[in-house]
Design an enzyme around this catalytic site. Structure first.
Site, PDB file in Angstrom:
ATOM      1  CB  THR A   1      -0.933   0.017   1.224  1.00 11.97           C
ATOM      2  OG1 THR A   1      -0.155  -0.208   2.402  1.00 11.97           O
ATOM      3  CG2 THR A   1      -2.013  -1.049   1.098  1.00 11.97           C
ATOM      4  CB  SER A   2       4.221   1.943   1.284  1.00 12.46           C
ATOM      5  OG  SER A   2       5.302   2.839   1.100  1.00 12.46           O
TER       6      SER A   2
END
Length: 217
Positions: free
Chosen positions: A10-11
């Protein structure tokens, strides 16, 4: 020895490092880290990375964190002149674009998302959204006439910036991306190695996560 990459998909910076490895043909083992549980603050992680951030890599006895430091290290180590040019002026321009990404794009995005995911903040200050719009506006004049950020070929600067910009415009569809920057992003989506596989599904998950936290349908 294959290096190990620690992170969460998700980063955007983690995805940028993954795309850089894909572009340079660098093999790696990926170790997923559960950010929500505070796993990075466990002693074994803090010993490796006292800043408890992702991504970070372990390459033999060498440990490095911060995506921008990592992608330039990988470029230097691999000797990849295409994605991390050796020409001093071209490299300086790549570095400038990486600093722009870190300070103007990623930091402003993180200032909004981190309080939502880790501080239970349920409202986004409009001035922070405006700061993202300003960052997108400042991206416009630094897209090179060659179509990429530093010339007629993509570099690690395009990879890092694209991971953030694609996330920004997906999470905040009300923002306006200027014409030249929008054309650059479309090119990144089509031509950067692994973009659709590495970025697209996880950006969708990020959008769903933000909307869920804020109680949006």
């Amino acid at each position: 020895m294959v290096l190990t990459l620690y992170g969460a998909d998700t980063s955007p910076p983690v995805r940028a490092v993954k795309m850089t490895c894909r572009a340079m043909g660098i093999e790696y083992d990926f170790k997923a880290v559960d950010l929500a549980s505070g796993e990075l603050r466990k002693p074994e992680f803090l010993k490796m990375n006292p800043h408890h951030s992702v991504p970070f890599i372990v390459d033999g006895d060498f440990i490095l964190w911060d995506s921008h430091a990592i992608v330039t290290y990988l470029g230097e180590k691999s000797g990849n002149d295409s994605w991390y040019p050796k020409d001093i002026k071209h490299r300086a321009t790549v570095q400038q674009r990486l600093h722009f990404d870190n300070v103007m794009l990623f930091t402003r995005l993180k200032d909004i998302l981190a309080p939502i995911f880790f501080g239970n903040v349920l409202e986004i200050p409009p001035e922070k959204v405006q700061a993202l719009q300003e960052a997108l506006n400042l991206l416009e004049p630094i897209v090179h006439e060659g179509g990429w950020l530093t010339g007629s070929r993509p570099t690690v600067a395009d990879i890092c910036c694209a991971a953030d910009v694609a996330t920004i415009v997906a999470v905040f569809p009300e923002l306006t991306i200027p014409a030249k920057a929008a054309a650059w992003l479309r090119r990144c989506e089509k031509e950067l190695p692994g973009f659709d596989e590495i970025n697209t599904p996880h950006i969708k998950l990020a959008v769903l996560g933000v909307n869920k936290k804020l109680g949006k349908d």
